[in-house]
Design a protein around this motif. Structure first.
Motif, mmCIF file in Angstrom:
data_model
loop_
_atom_site.group_PDB
_atom_site.id
_atom_site.type_symbol
_atom_site.label_atom_id
_atom_site.label_comp_id
_atom_site.label_asym_id
_atom_site.label_seq_id
_atom_site.Cartn_x
_atom_site.Cartn_y
_atom_site.Cartn_z
ATOM 1 N N ASP A 157 -37.154 46.877 12.328
ATOM 2 C CA ASP A 157 -36.487 47.338 13.770
ATOM 3 C C ASP A 157 -37.255 48.530 14.208
ATOM 4 O O ASP A 157 -37.125 48.535 15.566
ATOM 5 N N VAL A 158 -37.571 49.343 13.555
ATOM 6 C CA VAL A 158 -38.261 50.752 14.183
ATOM 7 C C VAL A 158 -39.552 50.166 14.841
ATOM 8 O O VAL A 158 -39.872 50.696 15.994
ATOM 9 N N LYS A 159 -40.229 49.363 14.282
ATOM 10 C CA LYS A 159 -41.371 48.766 14.937
ATOM 11 C C LYS A 159 -41.296 47.903 16.030
ATOM 12 O O LYS A 159 -41.753 48.162 17.196
ATOM 13 N N LYS A 160 -40.152 47.106 16.031
ATOM 14 C CA LYS A 160 -39.831 46.452 17.391
ATOM 15 C C LYS A 160 -39.319 47.277 18.484
ATOM 16 O O LYS A 160 -39.479 47.040 19.569
ATOM 17 N N ALA A 161 -38.695 48.633 18.078
ATOM 18 C CA ALA A 161 -38.329 49.352 19.142
ATOM 19 C C ALA A 161 -39.428 50.007 20.044
ATOM 20 O O ALA A 161 -39.048 50.709 20.972
ATOM 21 N N ASN A 162 -40.611 49.698 19.645
ATOM 22 C CA ASN A 162 -41.794 50.409 20.276
ATOM 23 C C ASN A 162 -42.603 49.168 21.097
ATOM 24 O O ASN A 162 -43.427 49.517 21.723
ATOM 25 N N VAL A 163 -41.820 48.117 20.856
ATOM 26 C CA VAL A 163 -42.770 46.855 21.645
ATOM 27 C C VAL A 163 -41.956 46.418 22.804
ATOM 28 O O VAL A 163 -40.720 45.870 22.723
ATOM 29 N N ASN A 164 -42.468 46.246 24.033
ATOM 30 C CA ASN A 164 -41.879 45.547 25.128
ATOM 31 C C ASN A 164 -40.610 46.043 25.152
ATOM 32 O O ASN A 164 -39.540 45.285 25.521
ATOM 33 N N VAL A 165 -40.709 47.286 25.450
ATOM 34 C CA VAL A 165 -39.239 48.317 25.504
ATOM 35 C C VAL A 165 -38.546 47.678 27.111
ATOM 36 O O VAL A 165 -37.192 47.346 26.951
ATOM 37 N N ASP A 166 -39.262 47.525 27.991
ATOM 38 C CA ASP A 166 -38.601 47.321 29.335
ATOM 39 C C ASP A 166 -38.036 45.928 29.256
ATOM 40 O O ASP A 166 -36.941 45.710 29.851
ATOM 41 N N GLN A 167 -38.916 45.063 28.919
ATOM 42 C CA GLN A 167 -38.348 43.741 28.723
ATOM 43 C C GLN A 167 -37.210 43.491 27.938
ATOM 44 O O GLN A 167 -36.135 42.873 28.153
#
Length: 593
Positions: free
Chosen positions: A565-575
């Motif tokens: 979840d932490v890693k995902k929170a840094n990916v494609n944030v605007d989308q």
């Protein structure tokens, strides 16, 4: 067939919550000096027996409070009546030296560990009586730190008294309708009367407090505005508010009317849980109060209350889980299945479920008492600067993480009893309802995640946490233990590195909540590793189980998911932000963002 005929279910029997606890005695052997443990353990054993006899019996007399707002002639009286059981539980805790143990400090910094160990044993049977006592504890600390001479002479001794007939309890009034957790919108105003009394500078308060726990207390600490509203929280001050006047009277004197200090009850809150606890909406009408600490520094001055009550909140979560787990384990020892041929304790799939509950309890209790130990050190001026920083970092993490994880495990304990778990008689349902408040009271997980982010923005604080974790990992010197735990230690190291990196600015807007949860898992894991190292070095009988617990914690699905979840929170944030809005509010809203 009559009910007493045919098959009879054998009732489960809970054992002494201290002697039967799977981890607390061992944990205390590690963190307490031998002489201290030798002195306090007999009291914990004795108290544990009292919990399942006298204290539980008192709980059977608990009922919701009753409020009579007007008398026969239409006069406002606000007579609040709490149950006999509630009063008895509160008096029992005070007589058991809670919170007196913390301030007598017979065992210096270890007094916090001792007192909270007692609270942990009782909290599952306390019906939330530790809510007012936690705020009493926090108020005592505030007065100890910044109270004037009169407060220290007349109020502090009552807050920490062992005598229920003399002791005060305290509430905390921060929440108002405009802001909730955002106290910058506080509407309550304070007017200086131009004089002082024996408790210090004298004010009138006028306003409305939307959520006031422990309305049956003797005093409260409250925020009120002493400057311009445009200054937000910078024009708030902290006040000591007597609920009735006169406040300082002999125990034998008549109790003054409930409205004697202009504290008027609008209504009692209709809550999902904590039914025994009187929580109200209050109007303050020329309510007399005394300033605590410097003017216009109310948010800073009330911080000790928040920090202490957040630790208490974690004790509430973990203590509630302890009792639910104890019930599930006790039931497994007597309930037979498969045609009455096998006990649940002998069914591998059922024991696996209980082991999962125990794993979470072990992780949370080690984390909790790690923070409790830091709190004790700071209060006794025995903490290093790094330990002070670490306490600041870990307090919001502990409160939020314990609340999030304990509740889910309580539900698992309920299901471990099947239909019997859904019955009110065993109290699991009541404990779950009561403990759900811990996810909200003193800050939701999201609010605390933002608090952690602010704290981590100070590099000294973040480094204090990371350096401690690295130090504990490096203290594993045994080659045998290193070989046994090699994979799991390397995993912990990588997650510590990830923790350090995610709090480096800029932090994405979706990061704070998953980062807090991962931080909770990491800190619990570090404390579990510290216990493994001690257990192995001192050749404790539980050393092999301690090793297995640490391994399972590192491999736990929740821990692994928190990292992802932490890693995902840094990916494609605007989308992700647009998609979240579309999912919640509809695609048209999402498209506009």
């Amino acid at each position: 067939m009559r009910v007493e005929e045919g098959f009879q279910i054998e009732p489960f029997v809970e054992e002494n919550p201290y002697t039967s606890d799977p981890v607390l005695p061992s944990l205390l052997r590690r963190i307490l000096p031998p002489q201290t443990l030798e002195e306090v353990e007999p009291d914990l054993v004795r108290f544990g027996q009292d919990v399942i006899t006298k204290i539980r019996a008192a709980g059977e007399k608990v009922a919701p409070p009753q409020l009579t707002q007007y008398d026969q002639w239409g006069r406002k009286i606000d007579h609040l009546q709490t149950s006999e059981g509630w009063k008895l539980l509160k008096a029992t805790a005070q007589a058991e030296s809670i919170p007196a143990i913390f301030y007598e400090r017979k065992y210096r910094e270890n007094s916090r560990v001792y007192g909270f160990a007692k609270a942990l044993l009782m909290v599952g049977d306390s019906h939330e009586v530790f809510c007012p006592l936690s705020m009493t504890d926090g108020t005592a600390r505030v007065i100890q730190l910044m109270g004037n001479t009169g407060m220290k002479k007349h109020i502090f001794p009552r807050l920490v008294s062992r005598d229920p007939s003399y002791a005060f309890t305290a509430g905390q009034w921060m929440t108002e309708k405009p802001g909730g957790s955002d106290v910058s919108q506080t509407e309550t105003t304070a007017q200086f009367l131009g004089k002082s009394n024996r408790l210090g500078p004298h004010y009138y308060l006028d306003g409305f407090k939307w959520f006031s726990s422990a309305t049956d207390s003797d005093i409260a600490v409250a925020l009120a505005r002493t400057g311009s509203p445009k200054d937000g929280s910078r024009s708030l001050s902290l006040f000591l508010v007597p609920l009735r006047l006169p406040l300082l009277r002999n125990p034998s004197d008549p109790v003054p009317p409930s409205t004697s200090n202009g504290v008027l009850v609008h209504r009692l809150k209709n809550k999902i849980g904590t039914h025994a606890l009187p929580t109200a909406e209050l109007s303050l009408d020329r309510t007399e109060a005394n300033l605590i600490g410097p003017l216009n520094q109310g948010v800073k001055n009330i911080t000790p209350v928040l920090n202490i009550t957040r630790v208490w909140s974690a004790i509430g979560s973990v203590g509630g889980l302890r009792k639910c787990m104890a019930i599930a384990i006790a039931y497994a020892k007597v309930r037979k299945v498969e045609g009455n041929k096998r006990l649940l304790r002998d069914a591998p799939i059922h024991v696996a479920q209980l082991a999962s509950i125990s794993l979470m309890y072990r992780g949370l209790i080690h984390f909790t008492f790690g923070v409790v130990g830091l709190l004790g050190k700071v209060e006794c001026n025995a903490a290093s600067e790094e330990e002070e920083h670490r306490l600041r970092m870990l307090t919001p993490v502990l409160k939020a993480f314990a609340a999030e994880k304990a509740s889910a495990s309580m539900e698992e304990a309920m299901t471990a009893l099947g239909g019997a778990g859904y019955m009110e008689e065993n109290q699991i349902g009541q404990i779950i309802r009561d403990c759900l408040v811990e996810k909200i009271w003193e800050g939701t997980t999201t609010v605390l995640a933002l608090d952690l982010l602010r704290s981590a923005s100070d590099g000294r604080r973040l480094n204090s946490l990371v350096n401690w974790a690295v130090h504990i990992v490096a203290s594993c010197k045994s080659q045998e233990l290193q070989w046994t735990l090699q994979q799991h230690i390397e995993s912990l190291k990588s997650r510590i590195d990830l923790l350090k990196s995610i709090y480096q600015a800029p932090v994405t807007v979706l990061m704070p909540r998953p980062a807090l949860i991962m931080t909770g898992y990491i800190c619990s894991g570090v404390y579990l590793l510290e216990h493994v190292i001690w257990s192995h070095e001192s050749n404790q009988p539980e050393k092999d189980v301690d090793i297995e617990i640490f391994k399972r914690w590192m491999d736990d699905g929740g821990f692994i998911s928190s990292v992802e979840d932490v890693k995902k929170a840094n990916v494609n944030v605007d989308q992700a932000i647009k998609s979240n809005s579309a999912i919640v509010f509809g695609s048209k809203v999402g498209a506009k963002l």
